[in-house]
Design an enzyme around this catalytic site. Structure first.
Site, PDB file in Angstrom:
ATOM      1  N   ALA A  16       0.859  -1.201   0.000  1.00  0.00           N
ATOM      2  CA  ALA A  16       0.000   0.000   0.000  1.00  0.00           C
ATOM      3  C   ALA A  16       0.890   1.245   0.000  1.00  0.00           C
ATOM      4  O   ALA A  16       0.794   2.103   0.869  1.00  0.00           O
ATOM      5  CB  ALA A  16      -0.968  -0.012   1.183  1.00  0.00           C
TER       6      ALA A  16
ATOM      7  N   HIS B 167       6.935   5.948   1.343  1.00  0.00           N
ATOM      8  CA  HIS B 167       7.734   4.778   0.943  1.00  0.00           C
ATOM      9  C   HIS B 167       8.641   5.144  -0.238  1.00  0.00           C
ATOM     10  O   HIS B 167       9.800   4.723  -0.306  1.00  0.00           O
ATOM     11  CB  HIS B 167       6.828   3.626   0.484  1.00  0.00           C
ATOM     12  CG  HIS B 167       5.931   3.076   1.548  1.00  0.00           C
ATOM     13  ND1 HIS B 167       4.567   3.247   1.536  1.00  0.00           N
ATOM     14  CD2 HIS B 167       6.206   2.343   2.650  1.00  0.00           C
ATOM     15  CE1 HIS B 167       4.042   2.634   2.585  1.00  0.00           C
ATOM     16  NE2 HIS B 167       5.004   2.083   3.286  1.00  0.00           N
TER      17      HIS B 167
ATOM     18  N   GLN C 181       2.424  -8.470  14.088  1.00  0.00           N
ATOM     19  CA  GLN C 181       2.516  -7.127  14.663  1.00  0.00           C
ATOM     20  C   GLN C 181       1.147  -6.453  14.777  1.00  0.00           C
ATOM     21  O   GLN C 181       1.067  -5.305  15.179  1.00  0.00           O
ATOM     22  CB  GLN C 181       3.504  -6.257  13.895  1.00  0.00           C
ATOM     23  CG  GLN C 181       3.080  -5.847  12.494  1.00  0.00           C
ATOM     24  CD  GLN C 181       4.204  -5.133  11.761  1.00  0.00           C
ATOM     25  OE1 GLN C 181       5.177  -5.734  11.325  1.00  0.00           O
ATOM     26  NE2 GLN C 181       4.077  -3.827  11.603  1.00  0.00           N
TER      27      GLN C 181
ATOM     28  N   GLY D 130      10.914   4.940   7.924  1.00  0.00           N
ATOM     29  CA  GLY D 130      10.317   6.274   8.005  1.00  0.00           C
ATOM     30  C   GLY D 130      10.188   6.739   9.448  1.00  0.00           C
ATOM     31  O   GLY D 130       9.912   5.941  10.356  1.00  0.00           O
TER      32      GLY D 130
ATOM     33  N   ASP E  40       6.954   6.378  12.049  1.00  0.00           N
ATOM     34  CA  ASP E  40       6.994   5.333  13.087  1.00  0.00           C
ATOM     35  C   ASP E  40       8.288   5.516  13.876  1.00  0.00           C
ATOM     36  O   ASP E  40       9.187   4.673  13.816  1.00  0.00           O
ATOM     37  CB  ASP E  40       6.941   3.961  12.426  1.00  0.00           C
ATOM     38  CG  ASP E  40       5.668   3.773  11.624  1.00  0.00           C
ATOM     39  OD1 ASP E  40       4.604   3.645  12.232  1.00  0.00           O
ATOM     40  OD2 ASP E  40       5.737   3.790  10.377  1.00  0.00           O
TER      41      ASP E  40
ATOM     42  N   GLN F 242       9.243   2.847  16.403  1.00  0.00           N
ATOM     43  CA  GLN F 242       9.707   1.654  15.676  1.00  0.00           C
ATOM     44  C   GLN F 242      11.154   1.849  15.226  1.00  0.00           C
ATOM     45  O   GLN F 242      12.005   0.961  15.396  1.00  0.00           O
ATOM     46  CB  GLN F 242       8.795   1.419  14.467  1.00  0.00           C
ATOM     47  CG  GLN F 242       9.344   0.440  13.450  1.00  0.00           C
ATOM     48  CD  GLN F 242       8.384   0.162  12.320  1.00  0.00           C
ATOM     49  OE1 GLN F 242       7.417  -0.572  12.505  1.00  0.00           O
ATOM     50  NE2 GLN F 242       8.615   0.706  11.142  1.00  0.00           N
TER      51      GLN F 242
HETATM   52  O1  PAF Z   1       6.790   0.055   9.057  1.00  0.00           O
HETATM   53  C1  PAF Z   1       6.331  -0.974   8.488  1.00  0.00           C
HETATM   54  O2  PAF Z   1       5.760  -0.922   7.397  1.00  0.00           O
HETATM   55  C2  PAF Z   1       6.456  -2.318   9.189  1.00  0.00           C
HETATM   56  O3  PAF Z   1       6.341  -2.199  10.563  1.00  0.00           O
HETATM   57  C3  PAF Z   1       7.738  -3.069   8.807  1.00  0.00           C
HETATM   58  C4  PAF Z   1       8.987  -2.319   9.241  1.00  0.00           C
HETATM   59  C5  PAF Z   1       7.782  -3.312   7.294  1.00  0.00           C
HETATM   60  C6  PAF Z   1       7.765  -4.452   9.502  1.00  0.00           C
HETATM   61  O4  PAF Z   1       6.661  -5.226   9.146  1.00  0.00           O
END
Ligand code: PAF
Length: 255
Positions: A29, A34, A58, A144, A147, A150
């Protein structure tokens, strides 16, 4: 662009050419955020590998997983046009031969912010990212800053486990009205889409976390948190119905 749907084939054919490899893991998506990661990788490396894998471990909420947008053909075209050399699209069986018995657990920061509201979320993220990095073995991997939690957890995981990869953070890309780009924005109904930019407007203002939280609630959001820590203000809030869309954002603040 070569497309590989088998991890075993990918590992067998992994080039040992000495060329630098950049890696952009995604859940598909694709949006302009991205695209900025891919552009950076193509600029900084001789080869770019991307992946599309909607990682079920997740998602703490099955409705969120079911509603996650899928635009596979368009994603492939975008990756190809940006110069991705190899696209990995694995299956659950390939990624989790252990059925998720082995997990990467961080026991402090992963319990804060989003982790306090999404049970097990970061364990799923860290586990899949460790697996993908071990499969692709890139020199650099791109994430990115939307997040941000993350990104920090992955950066520190890589240091902690002495993994030989540079984690490269990439700035948030926004719509002209300030809304941070996210695959989930595709699920916003027109009314929620109109309200959503208020998140960025408020976290950029001089209001306190409490005031921002109250203003978001007044605007119809179900607020998970508004929290300032380590020079950054973080927010997560849900909006809309059917599906409910959870939006996150963050900005650096002067400390
Ligand atoms: O940020 C994301 O899209 C996801 O958390 C990742 C890093 C691809 C892991 O599934």
């Amino acid at each position: 662009m070569k497309i590989c749907t088998s991890v075993t084939d990918f590992v067998k054919s992994r080039e040992e050419s000495g060329k630098s490899v950049g890696f952009v893991p995604t859940m598909g998506a694709l949006h302009a955020g991205h695209e900025s990661l891919v552009r950076k990788s193509v600029e900084e490396n001789e080869t770019t590998v991307a992946s599309i894998y909607v990682n079920p471990t997740q998602f703490d909420n099955q409705n969120d997983l079911a509603a996650y947008p899928e635009t596979l053909e368009q994603d492939q075209r975008i990756f190809e046009s940006l110069g991705v050399d190899l696209l990995l699209i694995p299956t659950f069986e390939q990624m989790y031969p252990d059925g998720f018995r082995y997990q990467v657990l961080e026991t402090e920061f992963a319990r804060n912010l989003c982790g306090a509201h999404r049970d097990g979320h970061f364990t799923g993220v860290l586990t899949i990212v460790m697996k993908l990095l071990n499969i692709v073995r890139p020199n650099r991997a791109y994430f990115g800053e939307k997040d941000y939690q993350q990104y920090l957890l992955i950066r520190d995981m890589v240091d902690t486990f002495f993994m030989d990869v540079e984690i490269v953070p990439c700035s948030i890309v926004r719509e002209s009205d300030g809304l941070a780009l996210s695959s989930r924005n595709l699920n916003l109904d027109p009314c929620a889409r109109k309200t959503a930019p208020i998140i960025h407007e408020l976290i950029n203002s001089s209001a306190t976390d409490r005031e921002i939280s109250d203003r978001l609630a007044e605007a119809g959001f179900d607020v998970d948190y508004v929290e300032t820590r380590d020079g950054r203000r973080f927010v997560a809030a849900k909006v809309g119905e059917n599906p409910v869309v959870r939006l996150i954002d963050n900005v650096a603040v002067a400390s």
